[in-house]
Write a protein that holds these residues in place. Structure first.
Motif, PDB file in Angstrom:
ATOM      1  N   GLY A  94       0.760 -16.112  -8.454  1.00 53.19           N
ATOM      2  CA  GLY A  94       0.142 -15.387  -9.553  1.00 53.19           C
ATOM      3  C   GLY A  94      -0.660 -14.199  -9.045  1.00 53.19           C
ATOM      4  O   GLY A  94      -0.497 -13.743  -7.916  1.00 53.19           O
ATOM      5  N   GLY A  95      -1.567 -13.735  -9.888  1.00 53.59           N
ATOM      6  CA  GLY A  95      -2.325 -12.532  -9.566  1.00 53.59           C
ATOM      7  C   GLY A  95      -3.143 -12.634  -8.303  1.00 53.59           C
ATOM      8  O   GLY A  95      -3.299 -11.646  -7.574  1.00 53.59           O
ATOM      9  N   SER A  96      -3.670 -13.815  -7.995  1.00 52.89           N
ATOM     10  CA  SER A  96      -4.497 -13.958  -6.797  1.00 52.89           C
ATOM     11  C   SER A  96      -3.678 -13.752  -5.526  1.00 52.89           C
ATOM     12  O   SER A  96      -4.109 -13.068  -4.596  1.00 52.89           O
ATOM     13  CB  SER A  96      -5.165 -15.332  -6.776  1.00 52.89           C
ATOM     14  N   VAL A  97      -2.500 -14.351  -5.480  1.00 53.16           N
ATOM     15  CA  VAL A  97      -1.631 -14.186  -4.314  1.00 53.16           C
ATOM     16  C   VAL A  97      -1.172 -12.735  -4.202  1.00 53.16           C
ATOM     17  O   VAL A  97      -1.160 -12.158  -3.104  1.00 53.16           O
ATOM     18  CB  VAL A  97      -0.414 -15.126  -4.400  1.00 53.16           C
ATOM     19  N   ILE A  98      -0.841 -12.133  -5.334  1.00 48.80           N
ATOM     20  CA  ILE A  98      -0.389 -10.736  -5.319  1.00 48.80           C
ATOM     21  C   ILE A  98      -1.528  -9.811  -4.909  1.00 48.80           C
ATOM     22  O   ILE A  98      -1.344  -8.889  -4.105  1.00 48.80           O
ATOM     23  CB  ILE A  98       0.190 -10.338  -6.685  1.00 48.80           C
ATOM     24  N   ASP A  99      -2.728 -10.049  -5.445  1.00 53.05           N
ATOM     25  CA  ASP A  99      -3.882  -9.234  -5.051  1.00 53.05           C
ATOM     26  C   ASP A  99      -4.155  -9.365  -3.557  1.00 53.05           C
ATOM     27  O   ASP A  99      -4.445  -8.381  -2.872  1.00 53.05           O
ATOM     28  CB  ASP A  99      -5.121  -9.647  -5.844  1.00 53.05           C
ATOM     29  N   GLY A 100      -4.107 -10.591  -3.054  1.00 48.73           N
ATOM     30  CA  GLY A 100      -4.321 -10.798  -1.622  1.00 48.73           C
ATOM     31  C   GLY A 100      -3.288 -10.067  -0.799  1.00 48.73           C
ATOM     32  O   GLY A 100      -3.588  -9.485   0.255  1.00 48.73           O
ATOM     33  N   THR A 101      -2.049 -10.062  -1.274  1.00 45.63           N
ATOM     34  CA  THR A 101      -0.975  -9.360  -0.581  1.00 45.63           C
ATOM     35  C   THR A 101      -1.212  -7.858  -0.597  1.00 45.63           C
ATOM     36  O   THR A 101      -0.941  -7.154   0.402  1.00 45.63           O
ATOM     37  CB  THR A 101       0.381  -9.709  -1.231  1.00 45.63           C
ATOM     38  N   LYS A 102      -1.750  -7.347  -1.689  1.00 41.60           N
ATOM     39  CA  LYS A 102      -2.069  -5.908  -1.748  1.00 41.60           C
ATOM     40  C   LYS A 102      -3.140  -5.544  -0.718  1.00 41.60           C
ATOM     41  O   LYS A 102      -3.054  -4.498  -0.058  1.00 41.60           O
ATOM     42  CB  LYS A 102      -2.532  -5.523  -3.156  1.00 41.60           C
ATOM     43  N   PHE A 103      -4.146  -6.409  -0.596  1.00 44.48           N
ATOM     44  CA  PHE A 103      -5.159  -6.147   0.420  1.00 44.48           C
ATOM     45  C   PHE A 103      -4.521  -6.108   1.808  1.00 44.48           C
ATOM     46  O   PHE A 103      -4.816  -5.226   2.618  1.00 44.48           O
ATOM     47  CB  PHE A 103      -6.254  -7.213   0.388  1.00 44.48           C
ATOM     48  N   LEU A 104      -3.630  -7.051   2.073  1.00 42.03           N
ATOM     49  CA  LEU A 104      -2.964  -7.097   3.373  1.00 42.03           C
ATOM     50  C   LEU A 104      -2.085  -5.874   3.590  1.00 42.03           C
ATOM     51  O   LEU A 104      -2.011  -5.340   4.705  1.00 42.03           O
ATOM     52  CB  LEU A 104      -2.136  -8.369   3.489  1.00 42.03           C
ATOM     53  N   ALA A 105      -1.418  -5.411   2.526  1.00 39.20           N
ATOM     54  CA  ALA A 105      -0.584  -4.215   2.625  1.00 39.20           C
ATOM     55  C   ALA A 105      -1.420  -3.002   3.013  1.00 39.20           C
ATOM     56  O   ALA A 105      -0.984  -2.147   3.795  1.00 39.20           O
ATOM     57  CB  ALA A 105       0.126  -3.963   1.294  1.00 39.20           C
ATOM     58  N   ALA A 106      -2.642  -2.955   2.468  1.00 39.35           N
ATOM     59  CA  ALA A 106      -3.551  -1.861   2.811  1.00 39.35           C
ATOM     60  C   ALA A 106      -4.131  -2.039   4.208  1.00 39.35           C
ATOM     61  O   ALA A 106      -4.142  -1.110   5.029  1.00 39.35           O
ATOM     62  CB  ALA A 106      -4.676  -1.780   1.784  1.00 39.35           C
ATOM     63  N   ALA A 107      -4.607  -3.245   4.497  1.00 34.48           N
ATOM     64  CA  ALA A 107      -5.278  -3.513   5.771  1.00 34.48           C
ATOM     65  C   ALA A 107      -4.330  -3.389   6.962  1.00 34.48           C
ATOM     66  O   ALA A 107      -4.752  -2.996   8.059  1.00 34.48           O
ATOM     67  CB  ALA A 107      -5.902  -4.905   5.737  1.00 34.48           C
ATOM     68  N   ALA A 108      -3.055  -3.709   6.761  1.00 29.36           N
ATOM     69  CA  ALA A 108      -2.086  -3.664   7.867  1.00 29.36           C
ATOM     70  C   ALA A 108      -1.927  -2.263   8.433  1.00 29.36           C
ATOM     71  O   ALA A 108      -1.651  -2.099   9.630  1.00 29.36           O
ATOM     72  CB  ALA A 108      -0.733  -4.193   7.394  1.00 29.36           C
ATOM     73  N   LEU A 109      -2.117  -1.256   7.589  1.00 28.05           N
ATOM     74  CA  LEU A 109      -1.956   0.132   8.039  1.00 28.05           C
ATOM     75  C   LEU A 109      -3.288   0.888   8.099  1.00 28.05           C
ATOM     76  O   LEU A 109      -3.305   2.085   8.367  1.00 28.05           O
ATOM     77  CB  LEU A 109      -0.988   0.872   7.105  1.00 28.05           C
ATOM     78  N   ILE A 118     -12.537  -1.143   3.130  1.00 24.67           N
ATOM     79  CA  ILE A 118     -11.604  -0.744   2.080  1.00 24.67           C
ATOM     80  C   ILE A 118     -12.171  -1.123   0.719  1.00 24.67           C
ATOM     81  O   ILE A 118     -12.032  -0.395  -0.269  1.00 24.67           O
ATOM     82  CB  ILE A 118     -10.233  -1.423   2.277  1.00 24.67           C
ATOM     83  N   LEU A 119     -12.864  -2.269   0.677  1.00 25.62           N
ATOM     84  CA  LEU A 119     -13.420  -2.779  -0.575  1.00 25.62           C
ATOM     85  C   LEU A 119     -14.802  -2.215  -0.868  1.00 25.62           C
ATOM     86  O   LEU A 119     -15.024  -1.646  -1.940  1.00 25.62           O
ATOM     87  CB  LEU A 119     -13.469  -4.306  -0.505  1.00 25.62           C
ATOM     88  N   VAL A 120     -15.724  -2.353   0.068  1.00 26.17           N
ATOM     89  CA  VAL A 120     -17.099  -1.959  -0.230  1.00 26.17           C
ATOM     90  C   VAL A 120     -17.245  -0.437  -0.349  1.00 26.17           C
ATOM     91  O   VAL A 120     -18.133   0.056  -1.047  1.00 26.17           O
ATOM     92  CB  VAL A 120     -18.090  -2.510   0.819  1.00 26.17           C
ATOM     93  N   LYS A 121     -16.380   0.307   0.345  1.00 25.61           N
ATOM     94  CA  LYS A 121     -16.434   1.771   0.269  1.00 25.61           C
ATOM     95  C   LYS A 121     -15.399   2.334  -0.702  1.00 25.61           C
ATOM     96  O   LYS A 121     -15.257   3.550  -0.823  1.00 25.61           O
ATOM     97  CB  LYS A 121     -16.247   2.375   1.653  1.00 25.61           C
ATOM     98  N   ASN A 122     -14.685   1.424  -1.378  1.00 25.31           N
ATOM     99  CA  ASN A 122     -13.698   1.816  -2.382  1.00 25.31           C
ATOM    100  C   ASN A 122     -12.721   2.858  -1.833  1.00 25.31           C
ATOM    101  O   ASN A 122     -12.479   3.905  -2.435  1.00 25.31           O
ATOM    102  CB  ASN A 122     -14.390   2.353  -3.637  1.00 25.31           C
ATOM    103  N   ILE A 123     -12.156   2.557  -0.662  1.00 29.13           N
ATOM    104  CA  ILE A 123     -11.205   3.467  -0.014  1.00 29.13           C
ATOM    105  C   ILE A 123      -9.825   3.285  -0.642  1.00 29.13           C
ATOM    106  O   ILE A 123      -9.248   2.209  -0.588  1.00 29.13           O
ATOM    107  CB  ILE A 123     -11.134   3.195   1.503  1.00 29.13           C
ATOM    108  N   ARG A 124      -9.304   4.331  -1.239  1.00 27.86           N
ATOM    109  CA  ARG A 124      -7.991   4.254  -1.883  1.00 27.86           C
ATOM    110  C   ARG A 124      -6.873   4.213  -0.844  1.00 27.86           C
ATOM    111  O   ARG A 124      -6.962   4.872   0.199  1.00 27.86           O
ATOM    112  CB  ARG A 124      -7.782   5.432  -2.840  1.00 27.86           C
ATOM    113  N   THR A 125      -5.854   3.464  -1.145  1.00 31.10           N
ATOM    114  CA  THR A 125      -4.721   3.316  -0.232  1.00 31.10           C
ATOM    115  C   THR A 125      -3.548   4.168  -0.729  1.00 31.10           C
ATOM    116  O   THR A 125      -3.038   3.955  -1.825  1.00 31.10           O
ATOM    117  CB  THR A 125      -4.280   1.841  -0.151  1.00 31.10           C
ATOM    118  N   PHE A 126      -3.155   5.129   0.092  1.00 30.87           N
ATOM    119  CA  PHE A 126      -2.049   6.004  -0.270  1.00 30.87           C
ATOM    120  C   PHE A 126      -0.742   5.576   0.392  1.00 30.87           C
ATOM    121  O   PHE A 126       0.338   5.954  -0.058  1.00 30.87           O
ATOM    122  CB  PHE A 126      -2.386   7.456   0.093  1.00 30.87           C
ATOM    123  N   LYS A 127      -0.853   4.782   1.448  1.00 33.39           N
ATOM    124  CA  LYS A 127       0.339   4.223   2.076  1.00 33.39           C
ATOM    125  C   LYS A 127       0.028   2.817   2.559  1.00 33.39           C
ATOM    126  O   LYS A 127      -0.873   2.617   3.369  1.00 33.39           O
ATOM    127  CB  LYS A 127       0.813   5.083   3.250  1.00 33.39           C
TER     128      LYS A 127
END
Length: 386
Positions: A94-109, A118-127
């Motif tokens: 559900g949304g929690s797993v998908i949200d967690g995956t989005k964080f990982l998609a951002a954090a991986a790069l 990424i969270l506390v400074k509200n850094i937008r992910t462009f890739k």
């Protein structure tokens, strides 16, 4: 209507047995990290279907993502991504797993030292790292948008993140999975998606009648389908309309060209972070107080909502607006959802002050569609929700 640019690149595969098409959507030679939650997919047949569809790929599994995706747990998955040279992420949940995956998609790069920034400074992910989803629990719309919300247990904080690099490449939506979902979670999904629409609709008139009617049609469909899906989760027609309504509620379409609010979510997130209350239920706790407190600035739209969605035909604009608020609360009650904080915890006293102080310390300039709700206003709204 305001100017806007709209692009949603997510491919949707909707309907019965779509999971079998999974293998054609993932790039050849991809090394896949499959992410899931508490293991329900191994009981309802989804795990078996996904595993069969992924037979030709090298797959590593990571389970145990909690209902509010937790930063420390996700950091364990990030270590695997880097150590195993993962090239594609697959969220099955559900949304929690998908949200967690989005964080990982951002954090991986992410090139910084601390992914929490990424969270506390509200850094937008462009890739971000490419990922797909197999939706098992309709609610958040995360399967077709680029936003996510992540929790950090040690600090009892919950932050949103996002960016155009965090749209799923594809999402598979098979309504048949709903028959195995507990009724509590179905009720949560109905309330969550309903509030998502309200956040983008319940502001002020913006000369955008098509957007208004898109939003109203989703609200009407959720109201219509709620009794049927709560009565019989195996009703495929009800399940289909429930699932698609949840997706349409937050895929960006109804938000284009109009103002949006999101103050209910901002306050609700804090209640989840502090007390662990289900996300959807925190929204139900805050909604009536928020709309009542902001009645003057929202009454035109509230009255329109009462007329078009709840068929309220009599009374002044203000009377109709109040009726719209009351009908919303009654709808939540019809789902079996309680709407005051004191019904969830005995430790509610002082909560308003804690949340207000948090917002002040973060330097939030103002919430709501006008950006004028101060921490002091937040304190009053939360107190009204006790």
């Amino acid at each position: 209507m305001n100017n806007f640019q709209y692009k949603n690149p997510t491919k949707i595969l909707f309907g019965k047995d779509q999971i079998e098409n999974l293998s054609t959507e993932i790039p050849e030679n991809a090394k896949v990290l499959m992410l899931f939650g508490g293991g329900s997919i191994k009981k309802n047949g989804v795990y078996e279907q996904v595993s069969k569809a992924l037979a030709k790929f090298e797959v590593i599994e990571f389970g145990g993502i909690p209902a509010n995706p937790e930063y420390e747990v996700l950091m364990e998955a990030l270590d695997i991504i880097k150590a195993e040279n993962i090239t594609f992420l697959l969220a099955v949940g559900g949304g929690s797993v998908i949200d967690g995956t989005k964080f990982l998609a951002a954090a991986a790069l992410y090139e910084g030292n601390e992914p929490w920034d990424i969270l506390v400074k509200n850094i937008r992910t462009f890739k971000g790292m490419p990922f797909g989803t197999v939706l098992t629990l309709p609610a958040t719309g995360s399967e077709m948008n680029s936003g996510a919300v992540i929790t950090r247990a040690e600090t009892k904080e919950k932050f949103a993140m996002g960016g155009p690099g965090l749209f799923p490449v594809f999402s598979i939506l098979d309504p048949q999975v709903i028959k195995s979902i507990p009724q509590r979670q179905i009720a949560n999904g109905l309330a969550d998606s309903f509030t998502h629409v309200l956040e983008q609709y319940m502001t002020y008139p913006a000369n955008a009648p098509l957007q208004d009617r898109f939003a109203e049609s989703i609200l009407q469909t959720i109201i219509e389908v709620a009794p049927a899906i709560l009565k019989d989760a195996s009703d495929y027609n009800a399940a289909s309309n429930f699932m698609w309504s949840c997706t349409m509620a937050l895929n960006g379409l109804i938000q284009q060209g109009v103002p949006s609010d999101w103050a209910v979510h901002a306050m609700g997130h804090e209640l989840t972070a502090l007390f662990g209350i289900d996300h959807a239920r925190t929204l139900a706790i805050i909604a009536e107080s928020h709309y009542t407190y902001n009645l003057e600035s929202k009454k035109d739209k509230l009255a329109q909502y009462a007329e078009r969605v709840w068929n309220v035909t009599e009374g002044t604009t203000e009377e109709k607006a109040i009726a719209g608020i009351k009908n919303t609360t009654e709808f939540f009650h019809s789902l079996g959802i309680k709407t005051t904080l004191s019904e969830y915890t005995e430790d509610y006293k002082g909560t308003a002050q804690i949340i207000s102080k948090r917002f002040e310390e973060r330097g939030w300039k103002g919430l709501g569609e006008h950006g004028k709700l101060t921490p002091a206003d937040v304190e009053k709204i939360v107190e009204m929700s006790y």
